[in-house]
Design a protein around this motif. Sequence first.
Motif, mmCIF file in Angstrom:
data_model
loop_
_atom_site.group_PDB
_atom_site.id
_atom_site.type_symbol
_atom_site.label_atom_id
_atom_site.label_comp_id
_atom_site.label_asym_id
_atom_site.label_seq_id
_atom_site.Cartn_x
_atom_site.Cartn_y
_atom_site.Cartn_z
ATOM 1 N N ASP A 130 47.106 41.733 35.408
ATOM 2 C CA ASP A 130 46.670 41.722 36.803
ATOM 3 C C ASP A 130 45.581 42.753 37.075
ATOM 4 O O ASP A 130 44.550 42.442 37.684
ATOM 5 N N ARG A 131 45.774 43.988 36.621
ATOM 6 C CA ARG A 131 44.781 45.030 36.857
ATOM 7 C C ARG A 131 43.471 44.724 36.133
ATOM 8 O O ARG A 131 42.384 44.872 36.710
ATOM 9 N N ILE A 132 43.580 44.277 34.899
ATOM 10 C CA ILE A 132 42.380 43.991 34.106
ATOM 11 C C ILE A 132 41.597 42.832 34.703
ATOM 12 O O ILE A 132 40.368 42.888 34.823
ATOM 13 N N LEU A 133 42.301 41.758 35.100
ATOM 14 C CA LEU A 133 41.616 40.607 35.685
ATOM 15 C C LEU A 133 41.009 40.941 37.039
ATOM 16 O O LEU A 133 39.944 40.425 37.406
ATOM 17 N N SER A 134 41.679 41.809 37.804
ATOM 18 C CA SER A 134 41.184 42.162 39.140
ATOM 19 C C SER A 134 40.006 43.115 39.079
ATOM 20 O O SER A 134 39.021 42.953 39.817
ATOM 21 N N PHE A 135 40.090 44.133 38.199
ATOM 22 C CA PHE A 135 39.090 45.196 38.194
ATOM 23 C C PHE A 135 37.979 44.965 37.177
ATOM 24 O O PHE A 135 36.803 44.999 37.512
ATOM 25 N N TRP A 136 38.340 44.705 35.929
ATOM 26 C CA TRP A 136 37.343 44.575 34.873
ATOM 27 C C TRP A 136 36.777 43.172 34.767
ATOM 28 O O TRP A 136 35.638 42.988 34.336
ATOM 29 N N GLN A 137 37.552 42.173 35.144
ATOM 30 C CA GLN A 137 37.122 40.775 35.102
ATOM 31 C C GLN A 137 36.421 40.423 33.789
ATOM 32 O O GLN A 137 35.250 40.003 33.768
ATOM 33 N N PRO A 138 37.124 40.573 32.667
ATOM 34 C CA PRO A 138 36.477 40.309 31.368
ATOM 35 C C PRO A 138 36.177 38.831 31.164
ATOM 36 O O PRO A 138 36.844 37.955 31.726
ATOM 37 N N ARG A 139 35.174 38.565 30.380
ATOM 38 C CA ARG A 139 34.914 37.207 29.892
ATOM 39 C C ARG A 139 36.096 36.838 29.001
ATOM 40 O O ARG A 139 36.576 37.649 28.212
ATOM 41 N N ILE A 140 36.575 35.613 29.101
ATOM 42 C CA ILE A 140 37.858 35.298 28.490
ATOM 43 C C ILE A 140 37.880 33.883 27.925
ATOM 44 O O ILE A 140 37.254 32.970 28.479
ATOM 45 N N LYS A 184 47.318 25.083 34.760
ATOM 46 C CA LYS A 184 47.889 26.311 35.334
ATOM 47 C C LYS A 184 47.036 27.525 34.976
ATOM 48 O O LYS A 184 46.862 28.438 35.794
ATOM 49 N N THR A 185 46.507 27.541 33.768
ATOM 50 C CA THR A 185 45.638 28.638 33.355
ATOM 51 C C THR A 185 44.374 28.664 34.195
ATOM 52 O O THR A 185 43.927 29.725 34.653
ATOM 53 N N ILE A 186 43.793 27.497 34.427
ATOM 54 C CA ILE A 186 42.592 27.413 35.250
ATOM 55 C C ILE A 186 42.871 27.907 36.668
ATOM 56 O O ILE A 186 42.104 28.699 37.239
ATOM 57 N N ARG A 187 43.983 27.473 37.253
ATOM 58 C CA ARG A 187 44.312 27.895 38.621
ATOM 59 C C ARG A 187 44.527 29.405 38.694
ATOM 60 O O ARG A 187 44.090 30.065 39.646
ATOM 61 N N LEU A 188 45.187 29.958 37.684
ATOM 62 C CA LEU A 188 45.434 31.402 37.692
ATOM 63 C C LEU A 188 44.122 32.171 37.602
ATOM 64 O O LEU A 188 43.891 33.120 38.366
ATOM 65 N N LEU A 189 43.239 31.781 36.685
ATOM 66 C CA LEU A 189 41.965 32.481 36.550
ATOM 67 C C LEU A 189 41.125 32.344 37.811
ATOM 68 O O LEU A 189 40.504 33.319 38.270
ATOM 69 N N GLU A 190 41.099 31.165 38.390
ATOM 70 C CA GLU A 190 40.300 30.954 39.591
ATOM 71 C C GLU A 190 40.836 31.758 40.773
ATOM 72 O O GLU A 190 40.079 32.131 41.673
ATOM 73 N N SER A 191 42.139 32.060 40.772
ATOM 74 C CA SER A 191 42.706 32.890 41.838
ATOM 75 C C SER A 191 42.180 34.323 41.782
ATOM 76 O O SER A 191 42.267 35.060 42.763
ATOM 77 N N GLY A 198 36.682 31.497 30.825
ATOM 78 C CA GLY A 198 36.614 32.076 32.158
ATOM 79 C C GLY A 198 35.571 33.178 32.212
ATOM 80 O O GLY A 198 35.461 33.986 31.294
ATOM 81 N N TYR A 199 34.784 33.209 33.289
ATOM 82 C CA TYR A 199 33.726 34.207 33.412
ATOM 83 C C TYR A 199 33.454 34.436 34.889
ATOM 84 O O TYR A 199 33.797 33.623 35.746
ATOM 85 N N VAL A 200 32.839 35.566 35.181
ATOM 86 C CA VAL A 200 32.531 35.916 36.559
ATOM 87 C C VAL A 200 31.036 36.014 36.776
ATOM 88 O O VAL A 200 30.564 36.206 37.882
#
Length: 222
Positions: free
Chosen positions: A160-170, A182-189, A210-212
């Motif tokens: 949660d912290r890594i996805l929220s703050f660092w938003q790594p390419r995945i 489910k993975t797509i929905r979680l990443l898009e959230s 997944g990328y930002v």
Amino acid sequence: MNSKMRIISYNNFKWIQRDGFEKRDSLGFNTKETGIIKWLLEKSEEDFVFVDVGAHVGRWTLPASRVVRKVIAIEPLLDNFLGLIENLKLNSIKNVVPLMLALGSSKGELVLEDTEYGRGHFSSQGQRVLMVRLDDIANKVDLVKIDVEGWELEVLKGMDRILSFWQPRIVVETHNDELRDKTIRLLESYGYKTLILKEDDGVRAHHVGGYVEPEIIDGFEG
């Protein structure tokens, strides 16, 4: 070198192939994931940190070690982990931190049954492995690969912290349509854009990228 080991050259690296573990140690040489690895690493920078979750014997870890500052290679199965260590030594790779752990959404313990191909499955009897959250053991993270045989959502929930703050390419390998969705929905959230990555032979695989970054990635389907 141990007489029960052979050295194979593949993809500009040397690899150990151990007697009795040919199927396990050869799994990386037959991979069709070259284009997917390239997608994950194409925007890497020298100071990046790559986390390889389900590192196996190093088929993503070794290529990544040449283009990033540090690789954290996480592999819970003992025989895979030993193969990974041998391959790192053989190639004199010093910027990889290998950890024999499982990742999940909480701290605890898993029991995994090993297979001849080195794929772990849950079992009442097998190898007991310490489980932690990635949030608890990694700080700065820029790139992540997850291949954990159906356990991917639990790994993501522990980030949660890594996805929220660092938003790594995945890149996440999923094993059925339901887990993919489910993975797509979680990443898009978490604000991610997602796409389905194809293997080199054109087969539509369950690899979710997944990328930002704001730009469109050419050559892959959104």
